[in-house]
Design an enzyme around this catalytic site. Sequence first.
Site, mmCIF file in Angstrom:
data_model
loop_
_atom_site.group_PDB
_atom_site.id
_atom_site.type_symbol
_atom_site.label_atom_id
_atom_site.label_comp_id
_atom_site.label_asym_id
_atom_site.label_seq_id
_atom_site.Cartn_x
_atom_site.Cartn_y
_atom_site.Cartn_z
ATOM 1 N N LEU A 186 0.839 -1.208 0.000
ATOM 2 C CA LEU A 186 0.000 0.000 0.000
ATOM 3 C C LEU A 186 0.869 1.251 0.000
ATOM 4 O O LEU A 186 1.678 1.443 0.913
ATOM 5 C CB LEU A 186 -0.896 0.022 1.241
ATOM 6 C CG LEU A 186 -2.272 -0.616 1.079
ATOM 7 C CD1 LEU A 186 -2.151 -2.094 0.806
ATOM 8 C CD2 LEU A 186 -3.085 -0.408 2.339
ATOM 9 N N LEU B 214 -7.199 8.807 3.110
ATOM 10 C CA LEU B 214 -8.195 7.929 3.733
ATOM 11 C C LEU B 214 -8.642 8.470 5.083
ATOM 12 O O LEU B 214 -7.909 9.211 5.736
ATOM 13 C CB LEU B 214 -7.605 6.527 3.920
ATOM 14 C CG LEU B 214 -7.043 5.854 2.663
ATOM 15 C CD1 LEU B 214 -6.441 4.496 3.005
ATOM 16 C CD2 LEU B 214 -8.117 5.706 1.596
ATOM 17 N N LYS C 84 7.631 5.442 -0.231
ATOM 18 C CA LYS C 84 6.536 4.720 -0.891
ATOM 19 C C LYS C 84 6.878 4.399 -2.343
ATOM 20 O O LYS C 84 6.511 3.333 -2.846
ATOM 21 C CB LYS C 84 5.240 5.537 -0.792
ATOM 22 C CG LYS C 84 4.667 5.590 0.624
ATOM 23 C CD LYS C 84 4.235 4.196 1.062
ATOM 24 C CE LYS C 84 3.613 4.161 2.433
ATOM 25 N NZ LYS C 84 3.260 2.789 2.854
ATOM 26 N N TYR D 104 8.311 10.761 2.883
ATOM 27 C CA TYR D 104 7.333 9.661 2.875
ATOM 28 C C TYR D 104 7.122 9.174 1.439
ATOM 29 O O TYR D 104 7.083 7.962 1.176
ATOM 30 C CB TYR D 104 6.036 10.197 3.475
ATOM 31 C CG TYR D 104 4.900 9.221 3.557
ATOM 32 C CD1 TYR D 104 4.926 8.149 4.442
ATOM 33 C CD2 TYR D 104 3.764 9.382 2.757
ATOM 34 C CE1 TYR D 104 3.857 7.271 4.531
ATOM 35 C CE2 TYR D 104 2.693 8.517 2.846
ATOM 36 C CZ TYR D 104 2.744 7.457 3.728
ATOM 37 O OH TYR D 104 1.681 6.592 3.813
ATOM 38 N N SER E 279 -1.122 8.587 -2.422
ATOM 39 C CA SER E 279 -1.231 9.500 -3.572
ATOM 40 C C SER E 279 -0.119 10.555 -3.570
ATOM 41 O O SER E 279 0.085 11.232 -4.576
ATOM 42 C CB SER E 279 -2.596 10.186 -3.568
ATOM 43 O OG SER E 279 -2.797 10.870 -2.353
ATOM 44 N N CYS E 280 0.609 10.685 -2.456
ATOM 45 C CA CYS E 280 1.675 11.696 -2.423
ATOM 46 C C CYS E 280 2.915 11.266 -3.198
ATOM 47 O O CYS E 280 3.888 12.010 -3.273
ATOM 48 C CB CYS E 280 2.025 12.080 -0.993
ATOM 49 S SG CYS E 280 2.887 10.796 -0.129
ATOM 50 N N ARG F 117 -8.647 18.276 -2.067
ATOM 51 C CA ARG F 117 -8.271 16.911 -1.696
ATOM 52 C C ARG F 117 -9.424 15.957 -2.008
ATOM 53 O O ARG F 117 -10.595 16.313 -1.893
ATOM 54 C CB ARG F 117 -7.960 16.801 -0.194
ATOM 55 C CG ARG F 117 -6.697 17.510 0.252
ATOM 56 C CD ARG F 117 -5.421 16.814 -0.217
ATOM 57 N NE ARG F 117 -4.240 17.476 0.293
ATOM 58 C CZ ARG F 117 -3.655 18.539 -0.288
ATOM 59 N NH1 ARG F 117 -4.154 19.063 -1.398
ATOM 60 N NH2 ARG F 117 -2.570 19.087 0.251
HETATM 61 O O1 GFB Z 1 -4.578 15.772 5.542
HETATM 62 P P1 GFB Z 1 -3.375 16.629 5.513
HETATM 63 O O2 GFB Z 1 -2.606 16.778 6.768
HETATM 64 O O3 GFB Z 1 -2.373 16.090 4.426
HETATM 65 O O4 GFB Z 1 -3.788 18.115 5.044
HETATM 66 P P2 GFB Z 1 -1.979 16.250 2.888
HETATM 67 C C1 GFB Z 1 -4.613 18.341 3.945
HETATM 68 C C2 GFB Z 1 -4.900 19.830 3.829
HETATM 69 O O5 GFB Z 1 -5.752 20.225 4.918
HETATM 70 C C3 GFB Z 1 -3.676 20.753 3.897
HETATM 71 C C4 GFB Z 1 -5.260 21.396 5.520
HETATM 72 O O6 GFB Z 1 -3.822 21.803 2.968
HETATM 73 C C5 GFB Z 1 -3.747 21.297 5.329
HETATM 74 O O7 GFB Z 1 -3.127 22.558 5.480
HETATM 75 N N1 GFB Z 1 -5.714 21.501 6.914
HETATM 76 C C6 GFB Z 1 -6.559 22.437 7.409
HETATM 77 C C7 GFB Z 1 -5.340 20.710 7.933
HETATM 78 N N2 GFB Z 1 -6.713 22.308 8.724
HETATM 79 C C8 GFB Z 1 -5.967 21.231 9.086
HETATM 80 C C9 GFB Z 1 -5.731 20.599 10.346
HETATM 81 O O8 GFB Z 1 -6.223 21.003 11.404
HETATM 82 N N3 GFB Z 1 -4.927 19.504 10.328
HETATM 83 C C10 GFB Z 1 -4.361 19.017 9.158
HETATM 84 N N4 GFB Z 1 -3.590 17.925 9.215
HETATM 85 N N5 GFB Z 1 -4.545 19.623 7.964
HETATM 86 C C11 GFB Z 1 -0.590 14.201 3.546
HETATM 87 C C12 GFB Z 1 0.850 13.827 3.408
HETATM 88 O O9 GFB Z 1 -0.699 15.356 2.831
HETATM 89 O O10 GFB Z 1 -1.482 13.285 2.961
HETATM 90 C C13 GFB Z 1 1.094 12.415 3.683
HETATM 91 O O11 GFB Z 1 1.630 14.685 4.201
HETATM 92 C C14 GFB Z 1 0.067 11.491 3.044
HETATM 93 O O12 GFB Z 1 2.355 12.082 3.229
HETATM 94 C C15 GFB Z 1 -1.322 11.954 3.306
HETATM 95 O O13 GFB Z 1 0.279 11.391 1.664
HETATM 96 C C16 GFB Z 1 -2.377 11.122 2.607
HETATM 97 O O14 GFB Z 1 -3.052 15.734 1.984
HETATM 98 O O15 GFB Z 1 -1.533 17.638 2.572
#
Ligand code: GFB
Length: 323
Positions: free
Chosen positions: A111, A172, A146, A142, A114-115, A215
């Site tokens: 697994l 997910l 992957k 990361y 998408s990054c 997203r």
């Molecule tokens: O889900 P997330 O942390 O990961 O953040 P990524 C997605 C978007 O949501 C970013 C915004 O633009 C964040 O700035 N966001 C808004 C927040 N508020 C929040 C909050 O309170 N917490 C978080 N965490 N985000 C990850 C990768 O990227 O996705 C990993 O870093 C992996 O490697 C994962 O691939 C699936 O989608 O940006």
Amino acid sequence: MSATSYSLAGKRVFIAGHRGMVGSAIARRLASEDCEILTVNRTEVDLRDQVGVRAWLADRKPHAVVLAAAKVGGILANDTYPADFLYENLAIQNAVIEGSFRAGVEKLLFLGSSCIYPKFAPQPIPENALLTGPLESTNEWYAIAKIAGLKMCEAYRRQHGVDYISAMPTNLYGPGDNYDLEKSHVIPALLRKAHDAREARADSLLIWGSGSPRREFLHVDDAADAMVHLLKTYSGYEHINVGSGEDVTILELAQLVCDVVGFKGRIVTDPSKPDGTPRKLMDASKLIAMGWRPKYDLQTGLRDAYSWFVDHLKAGDARLSVA
Ligand code: GFB
């Protein structure tokens, strides 16, 4: 791309990472198949330990392996702990893939995420966008791990003729997610923040970044169903995208979360936090052509995730104690 039929009936299937959100969803899904599920606890075998993993696999001799174990986290965790994300994921993959090969494992599903795709990949992102441009800097560590994992499956297939395949799921969420606000992904973070804001009768909810990134989200039970589908029906060199086919802006997501939680205040953005990739929508047409479809729409999925959070918070689940 080649279709195949791999029967799970009577097989021993090892789920590496069965305690995580994805691994536990795969265990739930595999319970309806006529196979024996093998798992191992961290105290018994550290999946980063090549020698220990090799010995355990040689002893248990699974027919199939689902490699769902990984160090994962949201945008801030990825950006803060690059060494951990690179080292731990490489170590786990190396140990489990090589150990599986030595133990005679006939089918392995790795697994990814998408990054792995370039920051400015065409949207929706087709599988062949891999390695066509620079990665997003917040999660390149990361992503590199992957990419190495999916390339290992490709290399073992090429050199040894084994049926090792890879799936790249989109972002997910669902039961068993990580709700630690510093380390979590956006959905659990917003569910928790909206819940706390409603309880505290706050008038606003702070979200990271500009709110404009887009997203795609997939409920983990849909992802698990896709994994089992691939295990049973796919054999090939190419990794396969797993997505819902729809994306939303983070602002739209925040509004949906507030509706589900019942928080009626304002949504405020925090531009000091990173946005990450501007858009990440997978092209899942290959998987769709294999006969798979997601069952959850985002709103139904968010309700399910929120009810898991509330139930487990009430029950005093230790996983929710870090906020
Ligand atoms: O889900 P997330 O942390 O990961 O953040 P990524 C997605 C978007 O949501 C970013 C915004 O633009 C964040 O700035 N966001 C808004 C927040 N508020 C929040 C909050 O309170 N917490 C978080 N965490 N985000 C990850 C990768 O990227 O996705 C990993 O870093 C992996 O490697 C994962 O691939 C699936 O989608 O940006």
